[in-house]
Write an enzyme that holds these catalytic residues in place. Sequence first.
Site, short mmCIF file in Angstrom:
data_model
loop_
_atom_site.label_atom_id
_atom_site.label_comp_id
_atom_site.label_asym_id
_atom_site.label_seq_id
_atom_site.Cartn_x
_atom_site.Cartn_y
_atom_site.Cartn_z
N ASP A 112 0.88 -1.15 0.00
CA ASP A 112 0.00 0.00 0.00
C ASP A 112 0.93 1.21 0.00
OD1 ASP A 112 -2.38 1.60 0.36
OD2 ASP A 112 -1.84 1.77 2.47
N ASP A 160 0.09 5.06 0.94
CA ASP A 160 -0.07 6.02 2.05
C ASP A 160 -0.16 5.27 3.38
OD1 ASP A 160 -0.15 8.01 0.08
OD2 ASP A 160 -2.32 7.85 -0.10
#
Length: 180
Positions: A21, A23
């Site tokens: 992922d 952020d």
Amino acid sequence: MSRDRESTAINQVLRPAVFFDRDGVLNVDSDYLFEIDKFLWIDGAIEAVKAVNDAGYFAFVITNQSGVARGFYQETDVDRLHDWMAEQLAARDARIDAFEYCPFHPDGLVERYRRISDRRKPQPGMITDLLKKFPVDASKSFVIGDRSSDVEAARAAGLPGHVFAGGNLRDFILPLLANG
């Protein structure tokens, strides 16, 4: 919405992959980040990507970017940030093999992006798309995220998911690579 860094040949040997992922895992999560001058790498993030590269794994980014659907920024802004990230990584001999993002959201203000998408986590579409495009050994691959939606997407794609709760990303990932 894909930004591939390398093309792959059909008859390549399968390699494991780490699906990051963005952020909250690679960079400090600041709501709707798209500006390079506001980007801050998580401690050990560049070193974690390099460790993944050095271990022979593909390194992929899978990120929901509903800010596009909400009208906060454009897809070109996402691409610009990902290109900048790739340059920063390359300066340290590290690389992301492909950046995947989902600009869609069912509550989006921008009509062309207002929809349900199987690429929006917790759906597995970004992961399954990468599994189709690259010669990935899914049996040795995994997802690293900071939210339950990341783990749910991993499970839906048949992969283990690990929650990164902060700290040094390299220190977090090294034991996972050793177990692969």
